[in-house]
Design a protein around this motif. Sequence first.
Motif, PDB file in Angstrom:
ATOM      1  N   TYR A   1     -34.346   0.253  35.609  1.00 25.53           N
ATOM      2  CA  TYR A   1     -34.603   1.403  36.477  1.00 25.53           C
ATOM      3  C   TYR A   1     -35.965   1.275  37.156  1.00 25.53           C
ATOM      4  O   TYR A   1     -36.079   1.368  38.374  1.00 25.53           O
ATOM      5  CB  TYR A   1     -34.539   2.711  35.666  1.00 25.53           C
ATOM      6  CG  TYR A   1     -35.163   3.860  36.408  1.00 25.53           C
ATOM      7  CD1 TYR A   1     -34.474   4.490  37.433  1.00 25.53           C
ATOM      8  CD2 TYR A   1     -36.468   4.282  36.135  1.00 25.53           C
ATOM      9  CE1 TYR A   1     -35.057   5.525  38.150  1.00 25.53           C
ATOM     10  CE2 TYR A   1     -37.049   5.307  36.832  1.00 25.53           C
ATOM     11  CZ  TYR A   1     -36.341   5.930  37.848  1.00 25.53           C
ATOM     12  OH  TYR A   1     -36.930   6.941  38.572  1.00 25.53           O
TER      13      TYR A   1
ATOM     14  N   PRO B   1     -34.058  11.959  38.933  1.00 20.98           N
ATOM     15  CA  PRO B   1     -32.975  12.357  38.019  1.00 20.98           C
ATOM     16  C   PRO B   1     -32.275  11.164  37.353  1.00 20.98           C
ATOM     17  O   PRO B   1     -31.768  11.296  36.238  1.00 20.98           O
ATOM     18  CB  PRO B   1     -32.009  13.124  38.913  1.00 20.98           C
ATOM     19  CG  PRO B   1     -32.826  13.590  40.065  1.00 20.98           C
ATOM     20  CD  PRO B   1     -33.886  12.541  40.257  1.00 20.98           C
ATOM     21  N   GLU B   2     -32.264  10.016  38.007  1.00 22.67           N
ATOM     22  CA  GLU B   2     -31.653   8.823  37.414  1.00 22.67           C
ATOM     23  C   GLU B   2     -32.353   8.458  36.091  1.00 22.67           C
ATOM     24  O   GLU B   2     -31.710   8.057  35.127  1.00 22.67           O
ATOM     25  CB  GLU B   2     -31.731   7.654  38.394  1.00 22.67           C
ATOM     26  CG  GLU B   2     -31.041   6.406  37.900  1.00 22.67           C
ATOM     27  CD  GLU B   2     -31.154   5.239  38.874  1.00 22.67           C
ATOM     28  OE1 GLU B   2     -30.890   4.106  38.445  1.00 22.67           O
ATOM     29  OE2 GLU B   2     -31.502   5.448  40.054  1.00 22.67           O
TER      30      GLU B   2
ATOM     31  N   GLN C   1     -33.784  10.580  34.045  1.00 24.87           N
ATOM     32  CA  GLN C   1     -33.409  11.573  33.039  1.00 24.87           C
ATOM     33  C   GLN C   1     -32.058  11.236  32.392  1.00 24.87           C
ATOM     34  O   GLN C   1     -31.837  11.526  31.215  1.00 24.87           O
ATOM     35  CB  GLN C   1     -33.388  12.969  33.651  1.00 24.87           C
ATOM     36  CG  GLN C   1     -34.737  13.413  34.192  1.00 24.87           C
ATOM     37  CD  GLN C   1     -35.895  13.119  33.249  1.00 24.87           C
ATOM     38  OE1 GLN C   1     -35.846  13.476  32.080  1.00 24.87           O
ATOM     39  NE2 GLN C   1     -36.935  12.466  33.741  1.00 24.87           N
ATOM     40  N   GLU C   2     -31.169  10.592  33.141  1.00 23.93           N
ATOM     41  CA  GLU C   2     -29.887  10.157  32.582  1.00 23.93           C
ATOM     42  C   GLU C   2     -30.111   9.078  31.515  1.00 23.93           C
ATOM     43  O   GLU C   2     -29.440   9.078  30.485  1.00 23.93           O
ATOM     44  CB  GLU C   2     -28.980   9.624  33.688  1.00 23.93           C
ATOM     45  CG  GLU C   2     -28.528  10.690  34.667  1.00 23.93           C
ATOM     46  CD  GLU C   2     -27.772  10.113  35.852  1.00 23.93           C
ATOM     47  OE1 GLU C   2     -27.289   8.963  35.788  1.00 23.93           O
ATOM     48  OE2 GLU C   2     -27.643  10.843  36.864  1.00 23.93           O
ATOM     49  N   ILE C   3     -31.057   8.179  31.756  1.00 20.50           N
ATOM     50  CA  ILE C   3     -31.367   7.132  30.780  1.00 20.50           C
ATOM     51  C   ILE C   3     -32.013   7.752  29.544  1.00 20.50           C
ATOM     52  O   ILE C   3     -31.663   7.422  28.411  1.00 20.50           O
ATOM     53  CB  ILE C   3     -32.284   6.056  31.403  1.00 20.50           C
ATOM     54  CG1 ILE C   3     -31.590   5.380  32.586  1.00 20.50           C
ATOM     55  CG2 ILE C   3     -32.690   5.013  30.355  1.00 20.50           C
ATOM     56  CD1 ILE C   3     -32.493   4.511  33.427  1.00 20.50           C
TER      57      ILE C   3
ATOM     58  N   ALA D   1     -31.601  10.698  28.399  1.00 21.76           N
ATOM     59  CA  ALA D   1     -30.603  11.484  27.665  1.00 21.76           C
ATOM     60  C   ALA D   1     -29.780  10.633  26.702  1.00 21.76           C
ATOM     61  O   ALA D   1     -29.348  11.127  25.659  1.00 21.76           O
ATOM     62  CB  ALA D   1     -29.685  12.209  28.647  1.00 21.76           C
ATOM     63  N   ILE D   2     -29.565   9.356  27.031  1.00 23.11           N
ATOM     64  CA  ILE D   2     -28.746   8.505  26.157  1.00 23.11           C
ATOM     65  C   ILE D   2     -29.587   7.600  25.253  1.00 23.11           C
ATOM     66  O   ILE D   2     -29.049   6.859  24.444  1.00 23.11           O
ATOM     67  CB  ILE D   2     -27.743   7.651  26.978  1.00 23.11           C
ATOM     68  CG1 ILE D   2     -28.478   6.707  27.924  1.00 23.11           C
ATOM     69  CG2 ILE D   2     -26.763   8.542  27.720  1.00 23.11           C
ATOM     70  CD1 ILE D   2     -27.586   5.682  28.593  1.00 23.11           C
TER      71      ILE D   2
END
Length: 98
Positions: free
Chosen positions: A30, A73-74, A76-78, A80-81
């Motif tokens: 990222y 936001p991309e 935040q997706e990483i 989150a997991i």
Amino acid sequence: MSSVIAINPFEVPEGKEKEALATWEKFAAYFCKQSGYISTKLHRALGPEAKFHLVSISEWESPEHFMKALQNPELQEIVAIAPKDISYYPGLYQIIRS
């Protein structure tokens, strides 16, 4: 202002290095696409007594570039997991001596 350094030490529970490395790979993929990114290196502690098993050090053109990358936001997706038992302590630094 010259470039800035993001230092991110990881506390990795014993037996969780594989998960920590996989997570770092996702973050690195990222960040390397973000504006102002220059480079990243990942370091591993040599001894088991080290508080931080892994330390990521990246260079950015400016604090603003780094902060903008954190707000995407991309990312935040990483986050989150990412495994919850691995702790991260990122900070932004400037070089004052070399």
